[in-house]
Structure formats: C-alpha cells, structure tokens
Scaffold this motif. Structure first.
Motif, mmCIF file in Angstrom:
data_model
loop_
_atom_site.group_PDB
_atom_site.id
_atom_site.type_symbol
_atom_site.label_atom_id
_atom_site.label_comp_id
_atom_site.label_asym_id
_atom_site.label_seq_id
_atom_site.Cartn_x
_atom_site.Cartn_y
_atom_site.Cartn_z
ATOM 1 N N ARG A 2 64.413 -7.406 25.848
ATOM 2 C CA ARG A 2 65.100 -6.417 25.020
ATOM 3 C C ARG A 2 64.882 -5.027 25.614
ATOM 4 O O ARG A 2 63.751 -4.645 25.902
ATOM 5 C CB ARG A 2 64.547 -6.469 23.598
ATOM 6 C CG ARG A 2 65.227 -5.552 22.613
ATOM 7 C CD ARG A 2 66.584 -6.050 22.189
ATOM 8 N NE ARG A 2 66.518 -7.289 21.438
ATOM 9 C CZ ARG A 2 67.571 -7.907 20.935
ATOM 10 N NH1 ARG A 2 68.779 -7.387 21.123
ATOM 11 N NH2 ARG A 2 67.451 -9.037 20.270
ATOM 12 N N ILE A 4 73.747 0.190 29.848
ATOM 13 C CA ILE A 4 73.058 -0.718 28.929
ATOM 14 C C ILE A 4 72.635 0.058 27.693
ATOM 15 O O ILE A 4 71.686 0.849 27.751
ATOM 16 C CB ILE A 4 71.825 -1.357 29.599
ATOM 17 C CG1 ILE A 4 72.234 -2.115 30.863
ATOM 18 C CG2 ILE A 4 71.120 -2.298 28.626
ATOM 19 C CD1 ILE A 4 71.069 -2.703 31.628
ATOM 20 N N SER A 41 69.907 -3.473 23.655
ATOM 21 C CA SER A 41 70.614 -4.610 24.244
ATOM 22 C C SER A 41 69.657 -5.739 24.625
ATOM 23 O O SER A 41 68.531 -5.497 25.059
ATOM 24 C CB SER A 41 71.364 -4.165 25.510
ATOM 25 O OG SER A 41 72.339 -3.198 25.214
ATOM 26 N N TYR A 54 74.100 -8.378 29.837
ATOM 27 C CA TYR A 54 73.475 -7.886 28.618
ATOM 28 C C TYR A 54 74.368 -8.169 27.429
ATOM 29 O O TYR A 54 75.592 -8.327 27.551
ATOM 30 C CB TYR A 54 73.150 -6.382 28.724
ATOM 31 C CG TYR A 54 74.348 -5.440 28.754
ATOM 32 C CD1 TYR A 54 74.905 -4.965 27.573
ATOM 33 C CD2 TYR A 54 74.884 -5.029 29.956
ATOM 34 C CE1 TYR A 54 75.989 -4.112 27.597
ATOM 35 C CE2 TYR A 54 75.970 -4.168 29.988
ATOM 36 C CZ TYR A 54 76.522 -3.708 28.811
ATOM 37 O OH TYR A 54 77.600 -2.869 28.839
ATOM 38 N N VAL A 97 75.081 -6.758 23.447
ATOM 39 C CA VAL A 97 74.843 -5.645 22.532
ATOM 40 C C VAL A 97 75.092 -6.096 21.104
ATOM 41 O O VAL A 97 76.075 -6.777 20.806
ATOM 42 C CB VAL A 97 75.796 -4.471 22.848
ATOM 43 C CG1 VAL A 97 75.530 -3.303 21.905
ATOM 44 C CG2 VAL A 97 75.632 -4.026 24.284
ATOM 45 N N GLU A 98 74.151 -5.740 20.210
ATOM 46 C CA GLU A 98 74.325 -5.978 18.783
ATOM 47 C C GLU A 98 74.947 -4.732 18.168
ATOM 48 O O GLU A 98 74.324 -3.672 18.116
ATOM 49 C CB GLU A 98 72.989 -6.292 18.128
ATOM 50 C CG GLU A 98 72.352 -7.578 18.623
ATOM 51 C CD GLU A 98 71.005 -7.843 17.978
ATOM 52 O OE1 GLU A 98 70.594 -7.021 17.135
ATOM 53 O OE2 GLU A 98 70.376 -8.850 18.312
#
Length: 224
Positions: A131, A141, A145, A219, A221-222
C-alpha cells in the motif's frame, strides 16, 4: 453445489468454453499447452464426455479458479479467474521514506485479486502487493493505492523512469528510478504536482548500497 450439477456435461462444456474464450487460444492450442489429447479435450468442450476429477483440478489450476467455477451452473456468469498474492502489511511511503520493521514470510497474508485487474501480470509468482502512502508520486500513483511490485534481481534490469520500491537501512519508499552513470549515482525522483518533495540520491560508492525491492508494475485505486 447442486447434485444435478455433478457430472453435467453441458454445464461443464459451457463453463469450459467461457474460460477458453478468455484465453484467446484455440482448443487445439490449449489442449497442447495442458498436455491433454486433443480429441479428449474437444469432447469436453462439445459436452460429449465429462473429465475425471484430476483433469478438472488441472483445468481449475490453469485458469486460476476453484473447481466449482467449472462444474457448477452460474446464473450470473462464470466467476472471473483469480489468483492470490503475498501482501506486505507495511505502508510504503510515496513521500519521505517510512521505517518498516523486518517482515518474515510466515507473516505475509495472501490477497486474492481477479485476473482482469492484474492484466498481463495475473498469476505471476514474483508479484507482491503493498500500500502506497503520501503524495510525492501523485501524478502517477495516488495516495492509498494498492500497488503490485515485481521482484528485481539486478539493478541492470531497470531502465530510467521505472517506478520502484527501494529499501535503504529499513526505510521503504516508492519513486522513479534513474541511473546517472556519468556521476555514478542512483537517483530516486518524486513525480508530484505538489511542492516539498526532493530526490533521494545514492552514490555507487556508498557503503550502504541501496536495495531495490521491486518495480511497480500496476496499481489499484480505491475511489472515495
């Protein structure tokens, strides 16, 4: 699993065809790849015969799914292929380096990620998940992420501009890598739209050589 699903040749053939289509391979190509006689494999696809359990396990392992994905009926479509990857439970700093305690292999949990998310890196055994925290790489990034890091054996395997996770005296960070051969220096460069972030440099002659943990290859991403 419904008892009516067990040994159902039509259900199996439909599921198998779905996974074959996702591979972009022909039936003969896949049969050869798996070491299965073509006519036998063809009969499974056509629903003429039903494979033994060991062959179902072979197929499930290859596609990265549970056996149930092949032998059960699925109202909402066949489940996506999925693989698990070791997750390093330490926030990797995308700002200033963050100290990380030593982590032993038995402390690593496994995180399952659908192959559709991992793309071409799906199923690679040299991928770990971490993370990223901070904003020094936010052009590429975003903070928070989940990153996929592929192990790097030699610095020579990297090219200028690659994004890497590096470890120096137990401090992990993620930056762009540059090898300044003329000045015999490794440069770890931030890539941010914010001020206050500076390159980290290491001379070839430093007593404590920088260790590259791996190259960031993807990566996730939330979104908030």
């Amino acid at each position: 699993m419904s008892t009516t699903d067990l040994g159902n040749k039509k259900i199996f053939s439909n599921n198998l065809q779905t996974f074959i289509d996702r591979q972009n391979l022909t039936v003969p190509q896949l049969a050869e790849k798996l070491g299965i006689k073509y006519t036998t494999f063809r009969d499974w696809v056509k629903g003429n015969t039903y494979p033994r359990i060991d062959k179902i396990e072979l197929l499930a392992d290859y596609f990265g799914v549970k056996k149930s994905a092949l032998v059960e009926h699925h109202d909402n479509g066949v489940p996506l292929p999925i693989h698990s990857y070791p997750y390093i439970p330490a926030a990797i700093s995308a700002g200033t380096p963050a100290t990380v305690d030593a982590i032993t292999p038995d402390q690593l949990e496994q995180v399952a990620i659908p192959d559709a998310v991992m793309g071409k890196w799906a199923g690679h055994s040299d991928i770990s998940l971490m993370r990223a925290n901070g904003d020094s790489m936010n052009r590429v990034i975003p903070n928070g992420s989940l990153i996929g890091v592929r192990k790097v054996d030699e610095i020579s395997d990297l090219k200028n501009g690659d994004i890497v996770v590096f470890d120096c005296d137990g401090e992990y960070a993620v930056k762009r890598f540059f090898n300044d051969k003329q000045n015999r220096t490794y440069i770890f460069q931030p890539d941010s739209d914010r001020d206050g972030f500076f390159p980290v440099t290491h001379s070839y002659d430093d007593e404590d050589l920088v260790a590259i943990v791996g190259k960031v290859v993807m990566y996730v991403v939330e979104l908030s």
